[in-house]
Design a protein around this motif. Sequence first.
Motif, short mmCIF file in Angstrom:
data_model
loop_
_atom_site.label_atom_id
_atom_site.label_comp_id
_atom_site.label_asym_id
_atom_site.label_seq_id
_atom_site.Cartn_x
_atom_site.Cartn_y
_atom_site.Cartn_z
N UNK A 7 -7.32 5.09 -6.25
CA UNK A 7 -6.72 4.04 -5.43
C UNK A 7 -5.65 4.56 -4.49
N UNK A 8 -4.79 5.46 -4.96
CA UNK A 8 -3.69 5.86 -4.07
C UNK A 8 -4.17 6.69 -2.88
N UNK A 9 -5.21 7.54 -3.00
CA UNK A 9 -5.72 8.16 -1.76
C UNK A 9 -6.31 7.13 -0.79
N UNK A 21 -4.82 0.90 -19.17
CA UNK A 21 -5.17 2.32 -19.17
C UNK A 21 -6.21 2.63 -18.09
N UNK A 22 -7.21 1.75 -17.96
CA UNK A 22 -8.23 1.94 -16.93
C UNK A 22 -7.62 1.82 -15.54
N UNK A 23 -6.72 0.87 -15.36
CA UNK A 23 -6.07 0.73 -14.05
C UNK A 23 -5.23 1.96 -13.73
N UNK A 24 -4.53 2.50 -14.73
CA UNK A 24 -3.74 3.70 -14.51
C UNK A 24 -4.59 4.87 -14.06
N UNK A 25 -5.77 5.04 -14.70
CA UNK A 25 -6.67 6.11 -14.29
C UNK A 25 -7.16 5.90 -12.86
N UNK A 56 0.82 -1.20 0.00
CA UNK A 56 0.00 0.00 0.00
C UNK A 56 0.85 1.26 0.00
N UNK A 57 1.99 1.24 0.70
CA UNK A 57 2.87 2.42 0.71
C UNK A 57 3.46 2.66 -0.68
N UNK A 58 3.92 1.59 -1.32
CA UNK A 58 4.45 1.76 -2.68
C UNK A 58 3.34 2.14 -3.64
N UNK A 59 2.11 1.65 -3.41
CA UNK A 59 0.99 2.06 -4.25
C UNK A 59 0.67 3.53 -4.09
N UNK A 60 0.80 4.04 -2.86
CA UNK A 60 0.58 5.47 -2.65
C UNK A 60 1.59 6.30 -3.42
#
Length: 434
Positions: A122-124, A112-116, A30-34
């Motif tokens: 997701x990151x918040x 592309x959808x995952x990036x959006x 989760x930290x790396x995802x943020x």
Amino acid sequence: MEARDLRQALVLRPRRYPFGAWPWRAAAYLASGTAAGALACAALLVLLLASLLLVGIPLLLLGGVALGGPERLRLRLVDRRPAPDPHRVPGAPGLGAWARVRAGEPATWREFAYGLLLATVLWPLDALALAVALGVPGVLLATPFLLAADGHETKVLKAVLVTSYPPALAAAVLGALLLVGLSYPLGLYAAGRGALARALLAPRDTGAADGLGEVIASRARLVDAFEAERRRIERDLHDGAQHRLVALTMTLGLARLDAPAGGPLAERLARAQEEAGQVLTELRELIHGIHPQVLADYGLGPALADAADRTAVPVDTDLGGLPRLSAAVESAAYFTGREALANVDRHSGASRARLAGRHDGRVLVLTVEDDGRGGADPARGSGLTGLADRLAVLDGTLTITSPPGGPTVLRVEIPCRVRSASSSPRTVSSSARD
């Protein structure tokens, strides 16, 4: 630990889970995802500005492809299964052939959808999950050190003033217990994030429809696992932290008896005992909010009747004959009904409300009606939007009818089977508070 992924670690080794490597792997994911999401958000803003010059549009699409590879590698933190690259190898050399193949692949659009999603939503959520699961316990654990650094006082979570070491140590003990307890929902959230990433970035070969079915099934399994862990956390807090705080309060009371009356020591012990009592009260409220014991022991009908009795607005209840249902259904219906009654208290201006529930053998129907001012809009943050999403996992629906001037009617329908006999031996249709 021989576990294929984080979800299996939670299910197979629930008692050893908080003390192993998986909570740290979940936090790292989760930290790396943020961090990755914040960078993706900045890149998205730059590419949106570039798209005004018609050069950023293809870069937006190919940005998802560039993001997909690192995200599949990062997925190994919570899912040890390989996440293969779903892209095809171009049949001809050259950048043009590569771009044509990538533009025509469903995998490119999924990336592309995952990036959006990562850059906007997701990151918040990842940052919020880390702040709750690690930040709050961390602040509580640091209370004695903050008090020592200041020398006089410190505020715990900007709310509770601590001026002596006994309550500071009690806060640290509570922080340690919360750190262990919250590792379960943190792991469940990280597992859900990993399942979403795998569904979009490394779908199964059987096709997108089969992958979507697996995501839906995994959501249902996560709901069941979350309810089981919710009850486990409630039991651990009730049997562990609550008893220790009671013992601490009694010990402080005995120490006050031995201290010279009217002296500074007696005053500090009295203050510490008062603080410990407040922490105990807050812990009891927290335990009741996690999973009320009446729901586990007696079922949905008595639990909703208890919630209605706690409501400031008088509530007529008609909950007789409700059977025992699955834990997930009872929990979702209970928290939806409780949130609806809370909204009646806070926003409706009603003088009276009515709570009714029935089960016809196939569908649970729950209705909450009030004679307030109406005009309720869930989009303005009533707290019911998240509950509607939770009901959707169970194939349930939540509808609200609230014209200006009232009345407001909330209706919940959940398809479910009866688990056992009635949880409410008789129908009650009376005011919960006259």
